[in-house]
Design a protein around this motif. Structure first.
Motif, PDB file in Angstrom:
ATOM      1  N   LYS A  16      26.316  -4.797 -20.551  1.00 36.30           N
ATOM      2  CA  LYS A  16      26.252  -6.263 -20.475  1.00 36.30           C
ATOM      3  C   LYS A  16      27.636  -6.877 -20.286  1.00 36.30           C
ATOM      4  N   ALA A  17      28.608  -6.446 -21.071  1.00 41.52           N
ATOM      5  CA  ALA A  17      29.962  -6.991 -20.975  1.00 41.52           C
ATOM      6  C   ALA A  17      30.594  -6.646 -19.626  1.00 41.52           C
ATOM      7  N   THR A  18      30.414  -5.411 -19.175  1.00 37.26           N
ATOM      8  CA  THR A  18      30.969  -5.004 -17.889  1.00 37.26           C
ATOM      9  C   THR A  18      30.341  -5.818 -16.761  1.00 37.26           C
ATOM     10  N   GLN A  21      31.801  -9.350 -16.637  1.00 38.71           N
ATOM     11  CA  GLN A  21      33.143  -9.368 -16.053  1.00 38.71           C
ATOM     12  C   GLN A  21      33.093  -9.189 -14.543  1.00 38.71           C
ATOM     13  N   LEU A  22      32.224  -8.295 -14.052  1.00 34.32           N
ATOM     14  CA  LEU A  22      32.108  -8.081 -12.611  1.00 34.32           C
ATOM     15  C   LEU A  22      31.538  -9.313 -11.913  1.00 34.32           C
ATOM     16  N   CYS A  23      30.603  -9.998 -12.547  1.00 30.66           N
ATOM     17  CA  CYS A  23      30.055 -11.232 -11.974  1.00 30.66           C
ATOM     18  C   CYS A  23      31.144 -12.285 -11.828  1.00 30.66           C
ATOM     19  N   GLU A 105      45.802   2.223   8.964  1.00 32.32           N
ATOM     20  CA  GLU A 105      44.916   1.904  10.081  1.00 32.32           C
ATOM     21  C   GLU A 105      43.494   2.136   9.634  1.00 32.32           C
ATOM     22  N   PRO A 106      42.657   1.175   9.575  1.00 27.65           N
ATOM     23  CA  PRO A 106      42.708  -0.147  10.206  1.00 27.65           C
ATOM     24  C   PRO A 106      42.834  -1.314   9.238  1.00 27.65           C
ATOM     25  N   GLY A 107      43.457  -1.155   8.078  1.00 27.47           N
ATOM     26  CA  GLY A 107      43.490  -2.285   7.153  1.00 27.47           C
ATOM     27  C   GLY A 107      44.526  -2.154   6.058  1.00 27.47           C
ATOM     28  N   ARG A 108      44.291  -2.911   4.963  1.00 27.21           N
ATOM     29  CA  ARG A 108      45.163  -2.908   3.779  1.00 27.21           C
ATOM     30  C   ARG A 108      44.291  -2.735   2.550  1.00 27.21           C
ATOM     31  N   ARG A 109      44.903  -2.225   1.455  1.00 24.28           N
ATOM     32  CA  ARG A 109      44.127  -1.993   0.233  1.00 24.28           C
ATOM     33  C   ARG A 109      45.022  -2.010  -0.993  1.00 24.28           C
ATOM     34  N   PHE A 110      44.365  -2.143  -2.144  1.00 25.19           N
ATOM     35  CA  PHE A 110      44.994  -1.892  -3.433  1.00 25.19           C
ATOM     36  C   PHE A 110      43.902  -1.455  -4.399  1.00 25.19           C
ATOM     37  N   TYR A 111      44.321  -0.921  -5.526  1.00 25.82           N
ATOM     38  CA  TYR A 111      43.410  -0.438  -6.562  1.00 25.82           C
ATOM     39  C   TYR A 111      43.710  -1.166  -7.866  1.00 25.82           C
ATOM     40  N   PHE A 112      42.744  -1.170  -8.777  1.00 20.72           N
ATOM     41  CA  PHE A 112      42.988  -1.634 -10.140  1.00 20.72           C
ATOM     42  C   PHE A 112      41.962  -1.000 -11.066  1.00 20.72           C
ATOM     43  N   ASP A 113      42.384  -0.787 -12.307  1.00 21.87           N
ATOM     44  CA  ASP A 113      41.488  -0.278 -13.343  1.00 21.87           C
ATOM     45  C   ASP A 113      40.787  -1.479 -13.940  1.00 21.87           C
ATOM     46  N   GLY A 114      39.481  -1.577 -13.704  1.00 22.94           N
ATOM     47  CA  GLY A 114      38.740  -2.783 -14.033  1.00 22.94           C
ATOM     48  C   GLY A 114      37.784  -2.643 -15.194  1.00 22.94           C
ATOM     49  N   PRO A 115      36.808  -3.543 -15.236  1.00 22.02           N
ATOM     50  CA  PRO A 115      35.834  -3.568 -16.327  1.00 22.02           C
ATOM     51  C   PRO A 115      35.137  -2.218 -16.520  1.00 22.02           C
ATOM     52  N   GLY A 117      36.356   0.471 -17.576  1.00 21.67           N
ATOM     53  CA  GLY A 117      37.201   1.640 -17.333  1.00 21.67           C
ATOM     54  C   GLY A 117      37.041   2.236 -15.950  1.00 21.67           C
ATOM     55  N   VAL A 118      36.390   1.528 -15.048  1.00 21.22           N
ATOM     56  CA  VAL A 118      36.157   2.004 -13.684  1.00 21.22           C
ATOM     57  C   VAL A 118      37.303   1.524 -12.796  1.00 21.22           C
ATOM     58  N   GLU A 119      37.794   2.419 -11.939  1.00 20.03           N
ATOM     59  CA  GLU A 119      38.814   2.033 -10.971  1.00 20.03           C
ATOM     60  C   GLU A 119      38.117   1.478  -9.732  1.00 20.03           C
ATOM     61  N   TYR A 120      38.671   0.371  -9.198  1.00 22.45           N
ATOM     62  CA  TYR A 120      38.144  -0.259  -7.996  1.00 22.45           C
ATOM     63  C   TYR A 120      39.206  -0.254  -6.916  1.00 22.45           C
ATOM     64  N   GLU A 121      38.785  -0.004  -5.679  1.00 19.77           N
ATOM     65  CA  GLU A 121      39.636  -0.150  -4.503  1.00 19.77           C
ATOM     66  C   GLU A 121      39.123  -1.369  -3.741  1.00 19.77           C
ATOM     67  N   LEU A 122      40.004  -2.317  -3.493  1.00 22.10           N
ATOM     68  CA  LEU A 122      39.653  -3.459  -2.659  1.00 22.10           C
ATOM     69  C   LEU A 122      40.361  -3.290  -1.332  1.00 22.10           C
TER      70      LEU A 122
END
Length: 126
Positions: A16-18, A21-23, A105-115, A117-122
């Protein structure tokens, strides 16, 4: 019709909490929530086309596996965004620390450790 990913199911300590936060972070919605496997609780959060199924087992979870070294382990969740810079500002405002920025190629990205404890790549494709 090409094959399309519908969802991934991830164990988190507090579904529920995760989900909440994702919403807030991604403007997602809760698609469903309720009792699930082995007296656990699940929340499905995402868009109308795809989602993450967040599962919390009954009782306490037993730590987190080290990423990138366990077979069948979750390394990260990759998400395509329209405005990478705006999302990075949003991630920082939510208290998360972006890392591993890259232009490729073909874009840009970064990562973060999010809600949860899961790592996300945007990623933003040009």
């Amino acid at each position: 019709m090409p094959i399309q990913l519908e969802h991934a199911n991830i164990t988190v300590a507090d579904a529920k909490a995760t989900a909440q936060q994702l919403c807030q972070l991604f403007d997602w919605t809760v698609r469903w929530e309720g009792a699930s496997l082995d007296d656990g609780y699940s929340v499905h959060v995402g868009s109308k086309d795809s989602y993450l199924a967040l599962y919390s087992p009954k009782g306490v979870t037993t730590g987190q596996a080290t990423r990138y070294v366990h077979a069948a382990g979750l390394n990260h969740v990759g998400l395509i965004v329209d405005d990478l810079d705006a999302m990075e500002a949003r991630v920082k405002a939510a208290g998360y620390e972006p890392h591993s920025h890259a232009d490729y190629e073909p874009g840009r990205r970064f990562y973060f450790d999010g809600p949860g404890g899961v790592e996300y790549e945007l990623v933003r494709y040009d």
